[in-house]
Design an enzyme around this catalytic site. Sequence first.
Site, PDB file in Angstrom:
ATOM      1  N   HIS A  53      38.574  45.159  34.266  1.00  0.00           N
ATOM      2  CA  HIS A  53      38.261  44.075  35.210  1.00  0.00           C
ATOM      3  C   HIS A  53      39.337  43.009  35.076  1.00  0.00           C
ATOM      4  O   HIS A  53      39.405  42.301  34.071  1.00  0.00           O
ATOM      5  CB  HIS A  53      36.884  43.480  34.935  1.00  0.00           C
ATOM      6  CG  HIS A  53      36.584  42.297  35.814  1.00  0.00           C
ATOM      7  ND1 HIS A  53      36.569  42.377  37.184  1.00  0.00           N
ATOM      8  CD2 HIS A  53      36.304  41.000  35.514  1.00  0.00           C
ATOM      9  CE1 HIS A  53      36.286  41.194  37.696  1.00  0.00           C
ATOM     10  NE2 HIS A  53      36.129  40.342  36.699  1.00  0.00           N
ATOM     11  N   ASP A  99      40.804  39.728  36.475  1.00  0.00           N
ATOM     12  CA  ASP A  99      40.639  38.536  37.313  1.00  0.00           C
ATOM     13  C   ASP A  99      41.963  38.114  37.927  1.00  0.00           C
ATOM     14  O   ASP A  99      42.971  37.981  37.226  1.00  0.00           O
ATOM     15  CB  ASP A  99      40.094  37.375  36.481  1.00  0.00           C
ATOM     16  CG  ASP A  99      38.642  37.573  36.085  1.00  0.00           C
ATOM     17  OD1 ASP A  99      37.814  37.740  36.983  1.00  0.00           O
ATOM     18  OD2 ASP A  99      38.353  37.568  34.872  1.00  0.00           O
ATOM     19  N   ASP A 120      31.483  41.359  38.783  1.00  0.00           N
ATOM     20  CA  ASP A 120      31.502  40.055  38.103  1.00  0.00           C
ATOM     21  C   ASP A 120      30.996  38.884  38.930  1.00  0.00           C
ATOM     22  O   ASP A 120      30.589  37.883  38.360  1.00  0.00           O
ATOM     23  CB  ASP A 120      32.927  39.757  37.603  1.00  0.00           C
ATOM     24  CG  ASP A 120      32.951  38.649  36.560  1.00  0.00           C
ATOM     25  OD1 ASP A 120      31.923  38.435  35.891  1.00  0.00           O
ATOM     26  OD2 ASP A 120      33.987  37.988  36.404  1.00  0.00           O
ATOM     27  N   HIS A 165      36.676  35.521  42.819  1.00  0.00           N
ATOM     28  CA  HIS A 165      35.426  34.913  42.371  1.00  0.00           C
ATOM     29  C   HIS A 165      35.612  33.864  41.270  1.00  0.00           C
ATOM     30  O   HIS A 165      34.613  33.289  40.815  1.00  0.00           O
ATOM     31  CB  HIS A 165      34.432  35.997  41.918  1.00  0.00           C
ATOM     32  CG  HIS A 165      34.925  36.879  40.829  1.00  0.00           C
ATOM     33  ND1 HIS A 165      35.583  38.063  41.084  1.00  0.00           N
ATOM     34  CD2 HIS A 165      34.870  36.777  39.480  1.00  0.00           C
ATOM     35  CE1 HIS A 165      35.898  38.643  39.937  1.00  0.00           C
ATOM     36  NE2 HIS A 165      35.478  37.875  38.950  1.00  0.00           N
TER      37      HIS A 165
END
Length: 914
Positions: free
Chosen positions: A35, A37, A159, A409
């Site tokens: 994951h 970001d 997430d 996000h």
Amino acid sequence: MAALCISFLFLLLFCLSCPATNPSMLNVHLVPHTHDDVGWLKTVDQYYYGDRNYIQHAGVQYILDSVIDQLQKDPARRFIYVETAFFYRWWRQQSQDTRRIVTQLVNEGRLEFINGGWCMSDEATTHYSAVIDQMTLGLRFLNDTFGECGRPRVAWHIDPFGHAREHASIFAQMGYDGFFFGRLDYQDKARRMKTKEMEMLWRASESLTPPLADLFTGVLPNGYNPPEGFCWDQSCNDAPIRDDPDLEDYNVDEIVQRFLNVSYNQAAFYKTNHIIMTMGSDFQYENANLWYKNMDKLIKYVNALQAKGSKVNVLYSTPSCYLQELNLANLTWPLKTDDFFPYADDAHDFWTGYFTSRPALKLYERLSNSRLQTCNQLEVLGGPKSTSGPFGEGDSDTMSKAMGVAQHHDAVSGTEKQHVAYDYARRLATGWAHCEVLVRNSLAVLSGSESPRVFCENLNISVCPLTESSQKVLYFSMNVYNPLGRTVSWPVRLPVNGSLYNVTDSNGKAVDSQVGNYVFMSFKHICNIYDMKSSSLLPLLSVSINSKSILVYVFKFLKVNFDDTTGLLSSLTNLETNQTIRLTQNFYWYNASAGNNKESHQTSGAYIFRPNSSDPFVINKTAEIQTVTVSSTVQEVTQWFSPWVSQVVRLYEGHRELELEWTVGPVPIADGLGKEVITRLDTDIESSDYFYTDSNGREVLERRKDYRPTWDLKQTEPIAGNYYPINSRAYIKDDKHQLTVVTDRSQGASSIYNGSLEIMLHRRLLYDDFRGVGEPLSEPGEFFDGLVARGRLLLALTPPKMAADVHRPLAQGMVLQPLLSFQDGTPLANTKLEFSGLQAALPPAVHLLTLSQWDKDSVLIRLEHQYQAKESETHSQPVTASLPLSLSAKDPSPWEVTLNPMEIRTFLLRVRQL
């Protein structure tokens, strides 16, 4: 047609290449993933290169290097990748040999792209148009690079902090087969685990006919982390599998048994004999060998027990392969029709603060979206000279990528570190600088004038050097470009140096205006040039303030009363419909929890809203009326509440809405208290604990205080637990009256009392909320004493059955605002003063969502029906629109399309030079 269908299905099956499963066993699908970001604790660039690892150890380029190397070592291995913004950058740096290897891995289904957008977007604070754009940006790159095998089949939002129904609707309409996410309310999750409803069918639209917006949706069991004890990344401390029996600490039997226990425990919460395990987490697989070496052993030793009667089968897999097995199970799934807001991970930990966090960045992102749409449209309308013309080389691509990153996000959500927030804003500014050149070139083509053109970026603080010129005789022209497919009335306020101005339109006709400390005027054209020169004008009208009630009255639409004692609003009247409501509006602040509450140590922070009390502090019980201005174009009252809160209440000629322009900040913290600032509208509307909020700017959902449609809520936070995100509007209503508030950015809102609607405007906090960002949300502002935020709320009072006819176009007008540009002096004689990209306005129900250049010979057009079913007696019907484009040097032939409520249709048009 049959042959085409067969070959298409064959291609999909070839790309998917799922491993075999065992129908008589519990099949455990291991999904290796990372994951990444697109900015959070570090900037996008820092994350990619692995810079500033003292903040967080993370280097995306090394993750992709290592994974590609390890996938080649065993054809059984799988990996999924999500964030196209990172992969795009990495791909551009690879050799042709590496690209061939990666393409082969994609074609064989060993490397699978999931979700595929430029980022994994936030779901609370993003506008649907920007979400569609960022998804298009990522998916187009994957399609252009890998073809059909690069196309993601599954949406993957592991997430984001709550999940919007409109996002699911968009994914379904884009053709995704399923959707998996990691976070949902702890009470909802407990109930779903107990009833085996962790997987469901999400019917994500009340307007679109099923199954157009139906999407299979699954809740992942461990968020997006591996089961406890099975993390083998270099950042983890779990024991590796030590499988040499001659060495000390041999642990195969222990780990295998623990894995079997975990598998059976997880299977108890799901309906089929297939379960999914996410094997990875934030920025993992920088040394992929650690993961794969241990997973290889896990699969080997667990499956070896099948010879002794074990009924567990472990395999490398992907979400698409897992979803395929669920589909083959042919079960009936529970139905979900609402959304997954608000999200709480414990009794006092509601993630509802980020709906408002970083209000200035939220507004800047929204304005940048408007500018991007204008940039895209003018690239089409201006033709090839738009990107290479008299003002240089311009492009829309830089802005598209900046906006794509901003949807992340931890970007527009306001949950990043301060230095990362600055980086997001810098990227948007750089993107607009590229667009500015394109816009100048395009307007030069369309107007026939290559005179220098400027954009006044600081009109929100009444700064525009060109219009404030100190020349004795001031003469300048203003171009107003309207990106909407219909005529709008838009008020413009310009700072000037002088008291007498004459304003004329493109036909030389006088435009109604007034001069105070600024020129104010209102325009009703699609794209016009207006002349302004110093001249004689009627003097500004004003009224004195006395002990009587102050009455502001605008022609035939609205009337507003102010209380003569408090200076606050006291009532609002719609003169068209003969409606009056009691309306009081004021500003308050919640005392942000410092974590010393006896029930919990949870503090308010960038993510979490946790007031110390359910009763907010009023900033001032009265408002000082500083000025009252009345003219033929605008009537306004300036209210002063405190040194850090003020407001201008405006009514415009010809408008059906009341404007509240608020200014909040710097929020004082010398008293040692963090503050979460709201404005509250109190009315006599009998709303009965119901209120309504939009989902990503599209369909509206019904909310009810202390209630969830899906489960019996045990309310533990009476304020934060009733907050919901609003992206463009919220309203309350009863049988006769509806009060709708249209916002200029994403915010948090609620209705705590009957007939009340509150909106959070600003937050300044003193503590971190322990959700990872590691710093308090206390933006320094320009002078390092706290951020000043300014914004607008538009209020509309209507009968409920007429409300959508007002708030739908009002909200679209707030999202896509006219672009102003200025030229000094008088327009030259050959200047074209008026232009429209359409030969006629679109029907009221139809919105031009996208008009952009796809490639040299193609134009991308999206049309949408902007009304949802049953909300408008006039417009909630199928509508047929003709779109006669006025594309210079292109085929002007009209074409028609029929749209049903809330339907979006996309077209790729080939244009030919005439």
